[in-house]
Design a protein around this motif. Structure first.
Motif, PDB file in Angstrom:
ATOM      1  N   TYR A 140      39.417  67.314  -2.202  1.00 22.39           N
ATOM      2  CA  TYR A 140      40.827  67.446  -2.565  1.00 22.39           C
ATOM      3  C   TYR A 140      41.246  68.901  -2.694  1.00 22.39           C
ATOM      4  N   LYS A 141      40.367  69.721  -3.276  1.00 25.09           N
ATOM      5  CA  LYS A 141      40.844  71.026  -3.716  1.00 25.09           C
ATOM      6  C   LYS A 141      40.279  72.217  -2.952  1.00 25.09           C
ATOM      7  N   CYS A 142      39.253  72.036  -2.138  1.00 26.92           N
ATOM      8  CA  CYS A 142      38.608  73.210  -1.556  1.00 26.92           C
ATOM      9  C   CYS A 142      38.768  73.304  -0.033  1.00 26.92           C
ATOM     10  N   ALA A 170      32.850  72.161  -5.045  1.00 26.02           N
ATOM     11  CA  ALA A 170      33.709  72.625  -6.126  1.00 26.02           C
ATOM     12  C   ALA A 170      32.866  72.993  -7.345  1.00 26.02           C
ATOM     13  N   PHE A 171      31.807  72.216  -7.603  1.00 27.92           N
ATOM     14  CA  PHE A 171      30.962  72.459  -8.781  1.00 27.92           C
ATOM     15  C   PHE A 171      29.502  72.530  -8.344  1.00 27.92           C
ATOM     16  N   LEU A 215      45.064  66.647   4.987  1.00 31.99           N
ATOM     17  CA  LEU A 215      44.203  65.457   4.919  1.00 31.99           C
ATOM     18  C   LEU A 215      44.061  64.816   6.294  1.00 31.99           C
ATOM     19  N   VAL A 257      32.819  57.014  -7.895  1.00 25.67           N
ATOM     20  CA  VAL A 257      33.404  57.225  -9.214  1.00 25.67           C
ATOM     21  C   VAL A 257      33.720  55.895  -9.896  1.00 25.67           C
ATOM     22  N   TYR A 258      34.167  54.906  -9.105  1.00 23.24           N
ATOM     23  CA  TYR A 258      34.556  53.645  -9.728  1.00 23.24           C
ATOM     24  C   TYR A 258      33.460  52.588  -9.689  1.00 23.24           C
ATOM     25  N   VAL A 299      32.290  62.592  -8.384  1.00 22.03           N
ATOM     26  CA  VAL A 299      33.308  63.466  -8.957  1.00 22.03           C
ATOM     27  C   VAL A 299      33.357  64.784  -8.176  1.00 22.03           C
ATOM     28  N   THR A 338      28.057  83.688 -13.697  1.00 24.21           N
ATOM     29  CA  THR A 338      27.587  82.534 -12.942  1.00 24.21           C
ATOM     30  C   THR A 338      27.702  82.777 -11.449  1.00 24.21           C
ATOM     31  N   ALA A 386      34.742  64.379  -4.521  1.00 20.09           N
ATOM     32  CA  ALA A 386      36.183  64.122  -4.478  1.00 20.09           C
ATOM     33  C   ALA A 386      36.949  65.397  -4.805  1.00 20.09           C
ATOM     34  N   ALA A 387      36.515  66.109  -5.860  1.00 20.82           N
ATOM     35  CA  ALA A 387      37.213  67.354  -6.220  1.00 20.82           C
ATOM     36  C   ALA A 387      37.106  68.369  -5.087  1.00 20.82           C
ATOM     37  N   THR A 395      27.337  59.177 -10.081  1.00 19.88           N
ATOM     38  CA  THR A 395      28.721  59.286 -10.536  1.00 19.88           C
ATOM     39  C   THR A 395      29.182  60.737 -10.460  1.00 19.88           C
ATOM     40  N   ILE A 399      35.154  58.566  -3.894  1.00 20.05           N
ATOM     41  CA  ILE A 399      36.031  57.873  -4.836  1.00 20.05           C
ATOM     42  C   ILE A 399      35.393  56.548  -5.249  1.00 20.05           C
TER      43      ILE A 399
END
Lengths: 211, 100, 691
Positions: C223-225, C147-148, C232, C250-251, C216, C644, C219-220, C212, C247
Motif C-alpha cells: 500500500y505505502k511503498c 515497510a518494516f 494499483l 491478516v484476517y 501486516v 536503526t 500489506a503495508a 499474521t 490481507i
C-alpha cells in the motif's frame, strides 16, 4: 467549519504537516498498525461469537449464571475509568501535536495509566469475587468463554500500561523525537481501540447477560 | 476557534456523547424489568452508536478527503467480522437447535 | 526434579523406545530421530570447519534485507519439504504393505500423517510462499525493502521457531496423532494426555503469529511503498496476488491462533471450550479452525497463481491476457474464500439450509479460478512460447489443477460429500489442488527467479527432467487415491482388510518413490548449477526478456535494489522501456541510500519463542516464565535503539551501478533462440516478436 483541510496520510489520528518528517514518516507505520489492530479485532470477534454461542443452559452446565456473578456497579465504574482514560489519552496526543509540551504529554500519560490501572483493579476484584462464588473458568463452557473474552481485554490493558511506562521512559531519554511521536500515535490508536472493544464487552456480556 | 481548541472540543463532544450513551445502555436495565426485548434493543443500538461516536471523535475516522481507500480497510474488516462472527453464531445456533 | 525438568525424563526419546521395544516401527522412529541429530551435528561441524559462523551471523541471521530473509524462508521450506516428502513416502510404503499389517504401529502412522500435514501446509507451503513474496514484491514495486524490515525478521524467527519445535519433537517426545487439524475432544487432555498435541499447539500458534505479522508487513509495503507512478492497476500480477494473500493472512490467521490457544487453555488450565463435559462444544473448534483453514488454502494458492501469471507472460513474450479480469478474480477469490469454510464439515449435523448455502458459495469460488485458467491459456495463444522448465510446470498445472479443481466442485455438493467424506477421495482432491498449484508454482518460481537472486540460471535440462518426474510422480501417487476413495477406503487408517485396494495402493506406493526421485532431482539441479555457475551466469540481470521491474536491475540484486527509484509510466514497466529502445539509462545523479541496519532482534525472539514453546510442551514452568520474559524485554529494548539505519554513500552506489551499466553496454544481447545457451549473460536483444 472545518479547520483541518490538510491531507490525512492514514486512517485515524494524524500529526499534521506542521510535524514535517514525523508526519510523513508515520504514514506506513500507522497504516500497518491499523492493519494489525484489524487482525486483533478478528480475534475479539471470534471470542465474542464463541461467547454468544455459549450462553445457553447446556453451556452453563448447572453452574453459576450471569445473575449470580455479575456486579453491575463495578462494571459501570470500570466503564467510567476506561472512557475517562480515552479522553486523557486524547489530551496527551493534543499536548504533543500542539506545542510539543513534554511535561504536559507526560502528565496526561500518567493520568491515563492511573485510570487504566483503576480499571484493572476493579476487573481483578470482580474476577476474585466471581471465583469465590464458584465462578471459575473451569466450572463451565460459559465461564471459560467469559474469562477468555474479558480476560483477553484485560491482558491488552495490562500491555497498554506497560506500553505507557515504556513511553514515559522513552520520552525521558529521547524527548519528542519523530520516532517517539509515531509511537505515541500508535499507542493512542491502541488505547482507543481497547475502549471500543470494551463497549462491546459491557453491552454483550454484562448488560445483555443481566437484562 | 483555533485548531487545538477545535480538536479538544472534538474529544470532549466524543466523551460526553459516549457517557450519555453508556448511561442510556445501563439505564436500559430498568426497562428490562418490564420488557426484555426492548431493553436489548436499547443496549444494542446505543452500543453501535457509541462505537460510531468513538470512531468519529476519538479515532477521527470520517468519510471525507482523498485517502478514502484507507477507510476501505476498516469497512472491509467489518465485512470480515460480520461474515466470521455471524457465520459462527448461525452455524452453532443451528447445531444447538438440532440437538435440543 | 519435576519442578526442574517438568515432564522430561530419560525415557522420552525414540532411542530408549527402540532399545526397550525393538520393532520396525520403533526403529523407523529412532532412525528419523538420528537423522535430525546427525544432520544437526554435521551442520555444526561444517560451519565450524569452513569458518562460516561469522558470515552466517553477520550476513544472514542478523540481516534485515528482504531478499536474504526471503531466501532463508525458502531454505526453511525446502528443508521441511524434504522431511514432508520422506514422511509421505514412508506412509505410502506402509500402506502398500498394510493388507499384511504394515510395518508401522498405528500410533506411529498417526504421528506421520499429523506431522506430514502440519509440515506441508504450515512449514513448507507457507515459508515458500512468504519467502517469494518477501523477495519479489519490493523488487516489483520499486521499493528498497519491506515497510518494516525488522518485523520481517521477527516473522521469520517465529515461523522458524514453530519448525524447530516440529524437528525437536522427532527426537524428544512424540508428536500428536490427531491429524493436522487437531480436532478435540480427541486432542483434549482426557484422550491425549501426552505431549503430542502440545507440540502441535505451540508450533502452530507461534508460527501463526509470525504469519499474521508477515501479512501486516506485506500489506503495508504494497500500500505505502510503491515507486512513484506505480498505481494499483499498474502493479505486476504477482504483487496483486501477494497483496490479496497478505490481507487474507491478516484476517485468516487470528482464527487459528484463537482456536489453538483455546485448546491450550482446555489442556493446561482445565477450561471447557471443547471438552465432552460441562458444556464444552467441540463443534466450535472445527468451525473456528476452518475459518482459518480454508482461506489458508487460497493464501497459498494465490501467490502461486501470481507466479503463473508472470511465467505465462514472460515465456510467451506477450502482455498478460485479461489483466483486469485477473485482478478482479484474485480479489473475488480472496473474499469468497472466507465464506466457504463449512464445506470442511458438511457432515457435522447442521441443517440442510446451512449446508446448501456454503455448498453454493464453494461452487461459486470455482468461477474466478476458472477465469484465471482461461486468461493464462489466452496469454499463451500466439505467443512466442519457449518450453522452459517453468512452462512445463505450467502445462502440468493446467491439466492437473483443472482435474483437482473439478473434484472440488464435486465435493462442494453436500450430498456427494456425505458419500466420500473422510475417504481417500478427499485426500486425492486436496493433493491434486495443492501440489500442481502451490508446489509446482513454487518450483516454477524457483527456476524463474533463481538467477535474480544468485546471478546464475538453473540448468534447464535437469530442470525439465525434474518437472517431468514431479508430474509423473504426482499422477502415479494421487490418481489411484481417487479410485480408492470411491471404493470406500477411509483416510488416516493404518491398515485395511479389503484386498481389492491392494493394486491401487501399490501403484500409489510406486508413485511416491517417483516423487522422492523428483525431490532428489531438485537438489541435484541446484547442486549441478552451482558447480557450473560460470557457464550459467547472467550478471546483467535479464535472462528471460522479463517484463516487470525486477529484471531491470543486476543479478544478484544489490542490497539497495534500485540505485535510483524508478518512475513508472505503464504496466510491464521494463518491457515498455525495452520497446522504446533505451531501457538502460545512466541516472543523472546518485543519492545516499538509508538501509536498515543488521540486528539480532529477530534471532533473539526466535530463540525465546522456541525455548518457550519447548518449555510449555514439557511443563517446565520456570523456563517458560524466563523465556517469555525475554520477549517484552527485547521489544522494549528495541524501542530505545536510536540508530536503526545505515547510510550507503552515493559514491559506492555510483561505482557499482556504473560498472554494471558499462557491462550492459559492452555485451551482446541474445535473442530468445539463445536463451538456453551460455551466450545468455542476462541481456535480452530485441526478438522477432510472436512467431
Amino acid at each position: 467549519m472545518n479547520p483541518n483541510p490538510y491531507p490525512k496520510l492514514h486512517p485515524g489520528l494524524n500529526l499534521g504537516p506542521a510535524h514535517g518528517v514525523a508526519h510523513e514518516g508515520s504514514e506506513a507505520v500507522l497504516f500497518g498498525f491499523w492493519i494489525f489492530l484489524m487482525s486483533d479485532l478478528i480475534i475479539f470477534g471470534i471470542l465474542f461469537a464463541t461467547y454468544a454461542a455459549s450462553t445457553g443452559p447446556m453451556a452453563i452446565a448447572g453452574g453459576p449464571r450471569p445473575t449470580d456473578l455479575f456486579d453491575l456497579v463495578s462494571v459501570s465504574i470500570q466503564t467510567a475509568f476506561l472512557l475517562a482514560s480515552s479522553l486523557t489519552c486524547g489530551m496527551a496526543i493534543l499536548a504533543m501535536k500542539y506545542g510539543e509540551n513534554v511535561s504536559r504529554v507526560k502528565l496526561w500519560l500518567v493520568v491515563t495509566a492511573l485510570l487504566g490501572a483503576g480499571f484493572l483493579t476493579f476487573e481483578l476484584r470482580d474476577f476474585a469475587s466471581m471465583m469465590a462464588h464458584q465462578g471459575t473458568p473451569m466450572r463451565s463452557a460459559w465461564l471459560s468463554s467469559l474469562y477468555a473474552l474479558v480476560g483477553l481485554h484485560g491482558l491488552h490493558i495490562t500491555m497498554g500500561l506497560l506500553w505507557i511506562l515504556t513511553m514515559l521512559a522513552l520520552i525521558q531519554v529521547q524527548r519528542l523525537s519523530n520516532k517517539v511521536k509515531t509511537r505515541l500515535l500508535m499507542f493512542s490508536l491502541y488505547w482507543h481501540f481497547l475502549d471500543v472493544i470494551w463497549i462491546g464487552i459491557f453491552s454483550v456480556v454484562f448488560l445483555a447477560g443481566l437484562v | 476557534m483555533n485548531e487545538e481548541r477545535y480538536e479538544r472540543f472534538h474529544y470532549i463532544i466524543g466523551a460526553t456523547a459516549s457517557a450519555i450513551l453508556t448511561v442510556l445502555a445501563f439505564g436500559a436495565m430498568i426497562i428490562g424489568e418490564w420488557d426484555r426485548t426492548l431493553a436489548l434493543w436499547v443496549i444494542g443500538v446505543s452500543a453501535v452508536v457509541q462505537i460510531v461516536v468513538q470512531l468519529r471523535f476519538f479515532l477521527h475516522i470520517d468519510f471525507s478527503r482523498q485517502k478514502r481507500e484507507d477507510l476501505l480497510l476498516i469497512l472491509f474488516s467489518l465485512l470480515m467480522l460480520t461474515m466470521l462472527a455471524g457465520g459462527t453464531i448461525w452455524i452453532l445456533g443451528d447445531l444447538s437447535k438440532r440437538m435440543m | 526434579m519435576s519442578s526442574l525438568f517438568g515432564r522430561l525424563n530419560g525415557d522420552v526419546t525414540p532411542f530408549t523406545e527402540a532399545f526397550n521395544h525393538p520393532s520396525v516401527s520403533s526403529l523407523v522412529a529412532a532412525g528419523a530421530a538420528s537423522m535430525v541429530v546427525v544432520g544437526a551435528v554435521a551442520l555444526l561441524i561444517l560451519l565450524t570447519w569452513f569458518r562460516l559462523w561469522k558470515p552466517l551471523w553477520r550476513d544472514w541471521l542478523t540481516s534485515a534485507d528482504h531478499k536474504k530473509i526471503g531466501i532463508m524462508y525458502i531454505v526453511l521450506g525446502l528443508v521441511m519439504l524434504a522431511r514432508g516428502v520422506i514422511e509421505g513416502v514412508v506412509m505410502r510404503g506402509h500402506q502398500a504393505t498394510a493388507l499384511q499389517g504394515g510395518f508401522l504401529s498405528s500410533e506411529h502412522y498417526g504421528e506421520l500423517f499429523t506431522t506430514h500435514g502440519t509440515i506441508m501446509v504450515l512449514f513448507v507451503a507457507v515459508p515458500l510462499v512468504v519467502g517469494f513474496i518477501n523477495i519479489i514484491v519490493p523488487l516489483q514495486i520499486g521499493a528498497r525493502d519491506m515497510a518494516f524490515p525488522v518485523l520481517n525478521q521477527v516473522s521469520l524467527g517465529l515461523t522458524a521457531a514453530g519448525a524447530v519445535l516440529l524437528m525437536v519433537s522427532l527426537v524428544i517426545g512424540k508428536f500428536s496423532t490427531g491429524g493436522w487439524t487437531s480436532y478435540p475432544p480427541y486432542t483434549g487432555v482426557v484422550f491425549s494426555p501426552g505431549v503430542g498435541p502440545d507440540y502441535w499447539i505451540w508450533a502452530v500458534a507461534i508460527s501463526g503469529i509470525g504469519s499474521t505479522l508477515s501479512g501486516v508487513n506485506f500489506a503495508a509495503t504494497i500500500y505505502k511503498c510503491r515507486a512513484p507512478g506505480m498505481s494499483l492497476m499498474r502493479m505486476p500480477l504477482f504483487t496483486w496476488t501477494a497483496l490479496c494473500a497478505a490481507i487474507m493472512l491478516v484476517y485468516a490467521m487470528p482464527p487459528v491462533t484463537v482456536s489453538s490457544l483455546m485448546l491450550a487453555l482446555d489442556r493446561y488450565l482445565g477450561f471447557h471450550f471443547f471438552t465432552n463435559d460441562l458444556g464444552g462444544n467441540m463443534m466450535n473448534y472445527a468451525n473456528i479452525f476452518w475459518m482459518f483453514g480454508h482461506p489458508e488454502v487460497y493464501i497459498l494458492a494465490l501467490p502461486a497463481y501470481g507466479v503463473w501469471s508472470e511465467v505465462a507472460a514472460t515465456f510467451s513474450a506477450k502482455t498478460i491476457y485479461g489483466y483486469d479480469s485477473l485482478v478482479i478474480a484474485t480479489m473475488a477469490i480472496a473474499v469468497i474464500s472466507f465464506t466457504v469454510w463449512l464445506h470442511h464439515f458438511f457432515t457435522m449435523g447442521q441443517s440442510t439450509s446451512v449446508n446448501i448455502a456454503f455448498g453454493i458459495a464453494t461452487m461459486i469460488i470455482a468461477v474466478p479460478t476458472g477465469v484465471k485458467v482461461y486468461d493464462w491459456m489466452a496469454t499463451l495463444w500466439r505467443g512466442r512460447i519457449r518450453m522452459t522448465t517453468p512452462m512445463i510446470y505450467l502445462i502440468g498445472f493446467f491439466i492437473l489443477f483443472v482435474i483437482g479443481g473439478l473434484t472440488g466442485v464435486i465435493l462442494a455438493n453436500p450430498t456427494i460429500d456425505y458419500q466420500v467424506h473422510n475417504t481417500l477421495f478427499l485426500v486425492a482432491h486436496f493433493h491434486n489442488v495443492l501440489i500442481p498449484a502451490v508446489l509446482f508454482g513454487m518450483l516454477a518460481g524457483i527456476h524463474y527467479w533463481f538467477p535474480k537472486l544468485f546471478g546464475f540460471r538453473l540448468d534447464e535440462r535437469l530442470g525439465r527432467w525434474t518437472a517431468y518426474l514431479w508430474i509423473v510422480g504426482f499422477c502415479l501417487t494421487f490418481i489411484p487415491l481417487y479410485v480408492l476413495g470411491l471404493m470406500g477406503m477411509p483416510r488416516r487408517m493404518a491398515t485395511f482388510t479389503n484386498p481389492s485396494y491392494e493394486p491401487w495402493v501399490l501403484i500409489a506406493g510406486f508413485g511416491a518413490l517417483v516423487v522422492l526421485m523428483a525431490l532428489i532431482m531438485v537438489l541435484v539441479t541446484i547442486g549441478y548449477s552451482i558447480r557450473y555457475r560460470d557457464k550459467l551466469a547472467v550478471p546483467l540481470g535479464d535472462p528471460w526478456d522479463g517484463r516487470t521491474l525486477e529484471w531491470a536491475i543486476p543479478a544478484p540484486a544489490p542490497a539497495w535494489n534500485f540505485a535510483v527509484i524508478p518512475k513508472i509510466n505503464s504496466r510491464d514497466a521494463f518491457s515498455t522501456e525495452k520497446e522504446k529502445g533505451n531501457p538502460y539509462v545512466r541516472p543523472q545523479s546518485y543519492d545516499d541510500i538509508a538501509m536498515p541496519k543488521a540486528t539480532a532482534h529477530g534471532f533473539i525472539l526466535c530463540v525465546a519463542a522456541s525455548v518457550m514453546g519447548f518449555a510449555l510442551v514439557w511443563h517446565i514452568w520456570w523456563l517458560t516464565a524466563l523465556s517469555f520474559a525475554v520477549i517484552p524485554v527485547a521489544l522494549i529494548a528495541r524501542a530505545f535503539v536510536r540508530e536503526t539505519e545505515q547510510l550507503i554513500p552515493a559514491a559506492e552506489i555510483a561505482h557499482a551501478h556504473d560498472a554494471w551499466l558499462n557491462a550492459v553496454w559492452s555485451t551482446r544481447g541474445v535473442t530468445r533462440d539463445e536463451e538456453d545457451s551460455p551466450a545468455n549473460r542476462g541481456l535480452a536483444a530485441p526478438d522477432g516478436g510472436p512467431a
